[in-house]
Enzyme design. Structure first.
Site, PDB file in Angstrom:
ATOM      1  N   GLN A  81       0.807  -1.212   0.000  1.00  0.00           N
ATOM      2  CA  GLN A  81       0.000   0.000   0.000  1.00  0.00           C
ATOM      3  C   GLN A  81       0.846   1.270   0.000  1.00  0.00           C
ATOM      4  OE1 GLN A  81      -3.073  -1.590   3.225  1.00  0.00           O
ATOM      5  NE2 GLN A  81      -3.710   0.336   2.331  1.00  0.00           N
ATOM      6  N   HIS A  82       0.204   2.360  -0.364  1.00  0.00           N
ATOM      7  CA  HIS A  82       0.694   3.734  -0.179  1.00  0.00           C
ATOM      8  C   HIS A  82       1.814   4.171  -1.124  1.00  0.00           C
ATOM      9  CE1 HIS A  82      -1.684   3.925   3.434  1.00  0.00           C
ATOM     10  NE2 HIS A  82      -0.879   3.194   4.162  1.00  0.00           N
ATOM     11  N   ASP A 238      -2.247  -5.018  -0.170  1.00  0.00           N
ATOM     12  CA  ASP A 238      -1.874  -6.298   0.433  1.00  0.00           C
ATOM     13  C   ASP A 238      -2.684  -6.629   1.683  1.00  0.00           C
ATOM     14  OD1 ASP A 238      -0.645  -4.270   1.907  1.00  0.00           O
ATOM     15  OD2 ASP A 238       1.370  -5.112   1.769  1.00  0.00           O
TER      16      ASP A 238
END
Length: 475
Positions: A81-82, A238
């Site tokens: 992520q991110h 994820d």
């Protein structure tokens, strides 16, 4: 390929910080018929990675699955992520991606929170208060520190979006991963115009957000050992994929012990935590996935074990030392510039007790956050599903039991993010709820460990040290 498949085959991908893992799975039974893995390199002054190596690693991991990958009918990608992936007009990376654990955007995070009306306003509108990990803070950092790179950027993607685009030729993401950007609003289910304007982005620079159960497209590349025309699911982050992989129902709490630690639970109620401890993520199905994440988990404890010259399992009970292993700064609590803190060292403190103190510090921060993640759908004392690499270690497992006072279940299934991606692909292919697919596969079954009495004395020491040591921690 081993046993003959009972149903069509699907591929689940987990593109994480350190590597890409692929599973070829029977869509009907959940049997894993082939698996592959290939590493990534992380470097740079912060935490950076060239997206092109993710694509190369995906190809290598699929090749290691042998002929099974070429028989797949659908594929789904779960990604870290991110991360901030910046592409030029030709679709090539402008610079290496800024990864989730890059804490350089701390100043930009604070500025964005203030400019956006403060933490309460962000939590109510976006669903989360955007800490340094969030993509919006990374993009603001890039604009401030590398304006030429920002100016050359024609499109912004998350790591899983980048791989989906290369698979399909389509710019598509999902609500789960999009909810970790800071510019997708949980309150509306769409990109937030005010936030985009504030950071100089337009919707045209971002991928379309697919609905749950919607395909991103089909395989349109010949660079990978996959069937041309195979269905490609929208994919997800994820953590959302791991929730799918467990077939989570609302109210089942999860504690994940990996490079980072996470606690989360599916809920039907949209979360909005103004303290910033809980990220109000969407899940990949249409519900919500309130989640708290710590930066320092298994790697930090392993580092302490190495410094002490001990095996990671060589812990000893007793002693009054407290060790908060915030070696990489920390996200929960929000101390991005923190370092580790050791308190209560005495002549009779043993190396094994110090190592146990590191475990306690890492688990304590996760369990504190779990109290805020758990909503009204979670029963007090509900069993914890313990996943991630650390769940296989007895020292981690026993520390969780001792500090939580809860029963623990360790699912037998590993590689849950890749398995959840496979369940999403199977759900798309079969027209089923992917979480129900995972439940049919029995992915959450595992060893059960009963509750034990909580170590209230250790909990009190940790609470006091964290409260009194805030200045020393360097947050």
């Amino acid at each position: 390929m081993g046993a003959q498949a009972a149903g069509p085959l699907v591929v689940g991908v987990d593109s994480s910080t350190q590597s890409t893992k692929t599973l070829v799975v029977d869509a009907e039974t959940g049997e894993v018929l082939a698996r592959g893995q290939a590493p990534h390199t992380v470097g740079g002054p912060g935490k950076e990675s060239d997206p092109r190596q993710w694509w190369q690693a995906l190809g290598e991991a699929l090749a290691r699955c042998g002929p099974a990958a070429r028989q797949a009918s659908a594929i789904s990608v779960a990604g870290q992520q991110h991360g901030l992936v910046t592409l030029d007009a030709a679709g090539e990376p402008v610079r290496p991606a800024l990864l989730w654990n890059d804490v350089r955007p701390a100043r930009e995070s604070a500025r964005l929170i203030a400019e956006g009306g403060g933490p309460q306003a962000w939590a109510e509108r976006i669903g989360s208060v955007p800490g340094p990990a969030f993509t919006v803070a990374k993009w603001a950092w890039l604009r401030a520190h590398e304006p030429d790179a920002a100016a050359a950027t024609a499109a912004v993607r998350l790591p899983h979006d980048y791989l989906v685009q290369r698979l399909t030729g389509q710019a598509v993401t999902d609500r789960g991963d999009a909810s970790g950007t800071g510019w997708w609003a949980a309150s509306t289910g769409a990109y937030d115009a005010g936030t985009l304007e504030r950071v100089g982005l337009t919707p045209a620079m971002l991928p379309r957000v697919a609905l749950p159960g919607e395909a991103a497209g089909s395989v349109r590349t010949d660079e990978l050992p996959l069937p041309h025309g195979a269905l490609v699911a929208a994919g997800t982050g994820d953590n959302m994929a791991a929730a799918l992989g467990l077939g989570l129902r609302p109210g089942q709490p999860v504690l994940s012990l990996g490079t980072s630690g996470t606690v989360y639970a599916v809920t039907t109620r949209r979360p909005a935590d103004p303290t910033g401890t809980v990220a109000g993520f969407a899940d990949a199905r249409g519900d919500w996935l309130p989640l708290a994440c710590t930066l320092n988990c298994t790697l930090a404890v392993d580092r302490v074990a190495a410094l002490l010259g001990r095996d990671r399992e060589a812990v000893e009970p007793g002693g009054g030392a407290v060790l908060l292993p915030f070696l990489d700064g920390e996200r929960t609590p929000n101390l991005p510039h923190a370092s580790g803190l050791l308190h209560g060292l005495r002549h009779d403190t043993t190396p094994g007790q110090l190592l146990q103190a590191a475990y306690d510090g890492a688990v304590f921060t996760l369990l504190r956050a779990l109290d805020q993640v758990s909503g009204p759908e979670t029963a007090p004392g509900a069993p914890l599903l313990l996943i991630g690499g650390g769940a296989r270690g007895s020292a981690w497992r026993e520390t969780v039991r001792r500090l939580s006072g809860r029963p623990v279940v360790v699912p037998e299934a590993g590689e849950l993010a890749a398995l959840g991606a496979a369940a999403q692909a199977a759900g798309l292919l079969l027209g089923e709820d992917p979480a129900a697919v995972a439940r049919r596969w029995g992915t959450a079954r595992g060893a059960e460990y009963p509750a034990r009495e909580r170590d209230d004395a250790a909990w009190a020491r940790l609470t006091a040290t964290l409260a009194d040591g805030a200045a020393l921690l360097g947050g």
